[in-house]
Scaffold this motif. Sequence first.
Motif, PDB file in Angstrom:
ATOM      1  N   VAL A 234       0.830  -1.206   0.000  1.00 28.53           N
ATOM      2  CA  VAL A 234       0.000   0.000   0.000  1.00 28.53           C
ATOM      3  C   VAL A 234       0.866   1.258   0.000  1.00 28.53           C
ATOM      4  CG1 VAL A 234      -1.656   1.326   1.372  1.00 28.53           C
ATOM      5  CG2 VAL A 234      -1.990  -1.131   1.045  1.00 28.53           C
ATOM      6  N   THR A 235       1.913   1.251   0.816  1.00 27.46           N
ATOM      7  CA  THR A 235       2.789   2.425   0.901  1.00 27.46           C
ATOM      8  C   THR A 235       3.542   2.661  -0.405  1.00 27.46           C
ATOM      9  OG1 THR A 235       3.084   2.069   3.278  1.00 27.46           O
ATOM     10  CG2 THR A 235       4.702   3.467   2.178  1.00 27.46           C
ATOM     11  N   VAL A 236       4.089   1.595  -0.964  1.00 27.95           N
ATOM     12  CA  VAL A 236       4.855   1.726  -2.206  1.00 27.95           C
ATOM     13  C   VAL A 236       3.942   2.065  -3.383  1.00 27.95           C
ATOM     14  CG1 VAL A 236       6.244   0.442  -3.866  1.00 27.95           C
ATOM     15  CG2 VAL A 236       6.771   0.305  -1.439  1.00 27.95           C
ATOM     16  N   SER A 237       2.767   1.449  -3.444  1.00 28.34           N
ATOM     17  CA  SER A 237       1.838   1.740  -4.536  1.00 28.34           C
ATOM     18  C   SER A 237       1.419   3.203  -4.527  1.00 28.34           C
ATOM     19  CB  SER A 237       0.604   0.842  -4.447  1.00 28.34           C
ATOM     20  OG  SER A 237       0.944  -0.499  -4.687  1.00 28.34           O
ATOM     21  N   ALA A 238       1.184   3.757  -3.346  1.00 29.02           N
ATOM     22  CA  ALA A 238       0.830   5.169  -3.257  1.00 29.02           C
ATOM     23  C   ALA A 238       1.960   6.047  -3.790  1.00 29.02           C
ATOM     24  CB  ALA A 238       0.506   5.534  -1.810  1.00 29.02           C
ATOM     25  N   ALA A 239       3.196   5.663  -3.498  1.00 26.57           N
ATOM     26  CA  ALA A 239       4.341   6.425  -4.000  1.00 26.57           C
ATOM     27  C   ALA A 239       4.439   6.332  -5.519  1.00 26.57           C
ATOM     28  CB  ALA A 239       5.627   5.915  -3.352  1.00 26.57           C
ATOM     29  N   ILE A 240       4.182   5.142  -6.053  1.00 25.82           N
ATOM     30  CA  ILE A 240       4.225   4.964  -7.505  1.00 25.82           C
ATOM     31  C   ILE A 240       3.173   5.833  -8.176  1.00 25.82           C
ATOM     32  CG2 ILE A 240       3.813   3.326  -9.391  1.00 25.82           C
ATOM     33  CD1 ILE A 240       4.963   1.133  -7.554  1.00 25.82           C
ATOM     34  N   ARG A 241       1.961   5.811  -7.648  1.00 25.47           N
ATOM     35  CA  ARG A 241       0.870   6.571  -8.278  1.00 25.47           C
ATOM     36  C   ARG A 241       1.084   8.076  -8.130  1.00 25.47           C
ATOM     37  NH1 ARG A 241      -2.241   2.674 -10.113  1.00 25.47           N
ATOM     38  NH2 ARG A 241      -2.804   0.878  -8.806  1.00 25.47           N
ATOM     39  N   ALA A 242       1.713   8.495  -7.037  1.00 25.88           N
ATOM     40  CA  ALA A 242       2.009   9.918  -6.875  1.00 25.88           C
ATOM     41  C   ALA A 242       2.992  10.394  -7.939  1.00 25.88           C
ATOM     42  CB  ALA A 242       2.567  10.178  -5.475  1.00 25.88           C
ATOM     43  N   ALA A 243       3.931   9.524  -8.298  1.00 24.06           N
ATOM     44  CA  ALA A 243       4.935   9.889  -9.300  1.00 24.06           C
ATOM     45  C   ALA A 243       4.444   9.662 -10.721  1.00 24.06           C
ATOM     46  CB  ALA A 243       6.215   9.087  -9.066  1.00 24.06           C
ATOM     47  N   ASP A 244       3.509   8.723 -10.895  1.00 22.28           N
ATOM     48  CA  ASP A 244       3.022   8.369 -12.236  1.00 22.28           C
ATOM     49  C   ASP A 244       1.562   7.942 -12.148  1.00 22.28           C
ATOM     50  OD1 ASP A 244       2.536   7.549 -14.808  1.00 22.28           O
ATOM     51  OD2 ASP A 244       3.836   5.777 -14.717  1.00 22.28           O
ATOM     52  N   PRO A 245       0.620   8.858 -12.370  1.00 24.04           N
ATOM     53  CA  PRO A 245      -0.801   8.506 -12.296  1.00 24.04           C
ATOM     54  C   PRO A 245      -1.220   7.442 -13.301  1.00 24.04           C
ATOM     55  CG  PRO A 245      -0.503  10.888 -12.269  1.00 24.04           C
ATOM     56  CD  PRO A 245       0.831  10.291 -12.619  1.00 24.04           C
ATOM     57  N   HIS A 246      -0.388   7.183 -14.291  1.00 27.27           N
ATOM     58  CA  HIS A 246      -0.724   6.188 -15.314  1.00 27.27           C
ATOM     59  C   HIS A 246      -0.030   4.848 -15.076  1.00 27.27           C
ATOM     60  CE1 HIS A 246      -2.677   9.396 -17.488  1.00 27.27           C
ATOM     61  NE2 HIS A 246      -1.571  10.109 -17.437  1.00 27.27           N
ATOM     62  N   ALA A 247       0.571   4.682 -13.927  1.00 30.16           N
ATOM     63  CA  ALA A 247       1.292   3.442 -13.645  1.00 30.16           C
ATOM     64  C   ALA A 247       0.342   2.254 -13.568  1.00 30.16           C
ATOM     65  CB  ALA A 247       2.061   3.572 -12.342  1.00 30.16           C
ATOM     66  N   PHE A 248       0.875   1.092 -13.919  1.00 33.86           N
ATOM     67  CA  PHE A 248       0.175  -0.189 -13.791  1.00 33.86           C
ATOM     68  C   PHE A 248       0.953  -1.019 -12.783  1.00 33.86           C
ATOM     69  CE2 PHE A 248      -1.127  -4.456 -14.803  1.00 33.86           C
ATOM     70  CZ  PHE A 248      -2.453  -4.335 -15.204  1.00 33.86           C
ATOM     71  N   ILE A 249       0.306  -1.389 -11.680  1.00 36.13           N
ATOM     72  CA  ILE A 249       0.997  -2.003 -10.553  1.00 36.13           C
ATOM     73  C   ILE A 249       0.517  -3.426 -10.339  1.00 36.13           C
ATOM     74  CG2 ILE A 249       1.503  -1.824  -8.080  1.00 36.13           C
ATOM     75  CD1 ILE A 249       0.900   1.182  -8.305  1.00 36.13           C
ATOM     76  N   LEU A 250       1.471  -4.329 -10.192  1.00 36.22           N
ATOM     77  CA  LEU A 250       1.183  -5.735  -9.928  1.00 36.22           C
ATOM     78  C   LEU A 250       1.552  -6.109  -8.504  1.00 36.22           C
ATOM     79  CD1 LEU A 250       2.579  -7.604 -13.058  1.00 36.22           C
ATOM     80  CD2 LEU A 250       0.191  -7.484 -12.359  1.00 36.22           C
ATOM     81  N   MET A 251       0.678  -6.913  -7.862  1.00 37.08           N
ATOM     82  CA  MET A 251       1.100  -7.606  -6.660  1.00 37.08           C
ATOM     83  C   MET A 251       2.243  -8.525  -7.035  1.00 37.08           C
ATOM     84  SD  MET A 251      -0.941 -10.379  -4.288  1.00 37.08           S
ATOM     85  CE  MET A 251      -2.273  -9.262  -3.896  1.00 37.08           C
ATOM     86  N   GLY A 252       3.274  -8.592  -6.189  1.00 37.16           N
ATOM     87  CA  GLY A 252       4.450  -9.393  -6.496  1.00 37.16           C
ATOM     88  C   GLY A 252       4.103 -10.807  -6.906  1.00 37.16           C
ATOM     89  N   GLY A 253       4.734 -11.288  -7.988  1.00 38.78           N
ATOM     90  CA  GLY A 253       4.436 -12.607  -8.539  1.00 38.78           C
ATOM     91  C   GLY A 253       4.486 -13.696  -7.479  1.00 38.78           C
TER      92      GLY A 253
END
Length: 416
Positions: A234-253
């Motif tokens: 949750v913490t890392v995903s929020a950081a990713i979306r803050a930097a890139d609103p168009h990011a596509f995020i996967l739960m770790g394989g």
Amino acid sequence: MANSKRRHWTFVGAAAAAIVLAAGIATAVSGGDPGEPKAFGNPPSAAATATATDTSGATTTPGAGQSSAPGTAAGTGPAASDTKTLSPADLKWGLDYSDTLTFDTPDQLNTALDDAKRLGMDYIRVDFGWEDYQSFANYPPDFSKFDNVVAGANARGLKVLATIDFPPPWARRASCKDTAACPPADNAVFANFVKQAVARYSARGVHYWEVWNEPNITAWAPLPDPADYTKLLVTVSAAIRAADPHAFILMGGLAADHPSPGAPFIAPYDFITAVAKAGGLKAVDGIGYHPYPDGDPATSSTFLAISQSPKSIITALNQAGAPNMPIWITETGANIPALIFGPPDQVKPQEAQQVQQAKREVDVLSSYPNVASFFWFSYQDSPPDRLFFGLRRGDGTYRPAFDTLQQIIADAKKAQ
């Protein structure tokens, strides 16, 4: 590759795969995007009232059997399955390099990426280990090694899926600081590093991120812990979306099975269910999964766990109210165990089996709902790690599976 660093814990699952193969099983033990980052799951920059696109292309409102937009709660009750079965023509194709590309010479990098292009791949999957870019806390990250990978991929029209992992020793928890599988001592510090990386690379066309690798086994040290992983996710995903609103995020394989008898392991159904209950599914756009088959893919328990078993990944997603969430196959493949255990005269027959295995895995995976991609592990053997899944042997020569996979992809794309 020679002189290249391998994923620290790849051997954990893959070694067990080789043992299974040596026992006479023809395959090994150890996610895919159908379009742009917004095509599945949570629209990264959408408000809670925005519409979301499901696997069929139809639009639905969040909460209607679909994960809601970031910052809102996913549904918690069982949902009727609204999944869609794809075909090879619908799959996106990827090749896994662990973190070898980051340490390749320019010639090695060019050859590796040229091969991905020649195969018809859409994506490359590369580890993006924090320890490789920030060795000391009081120094800023140095991303120059990964710059070369991204530039090379962009020049060939290849998308990059980066797996975020490997905290440096100074940033790990004290209880497990001697292993790269150790989670960060402070998720916020990790997230700050990730935010810097995503800001840098989103400007260069990288929008696909996988948060950790196989967190349901001891690749999350010292023991897998879905609640603990969800906090990081949750913490890392929020950081990713803050930097890139168009990011596509996967739960770790997620690993498909025990890496070795008696080893700590949480089944994908149970892990996803726990992450969903902790609020983690709303932070991602897809589920990563590694279903190296334990026999014929059609009957392998690792493949059946996608949608054919009572406690399948699809069942977990339905129960979490996210039946349309895509499943990215970010690793699968077939090992050559005779190169580990012998006898040498079985190498060529097993390489022929690898060819047939590639065909079977594609056929079976493309018949399952929500499976959106096929990433082959791996590009080249790593003899020191006893990993012989490669499309190229340790000496660089090409296995027959290279041409086979190239033809499979070409045929699938002709059918699009």
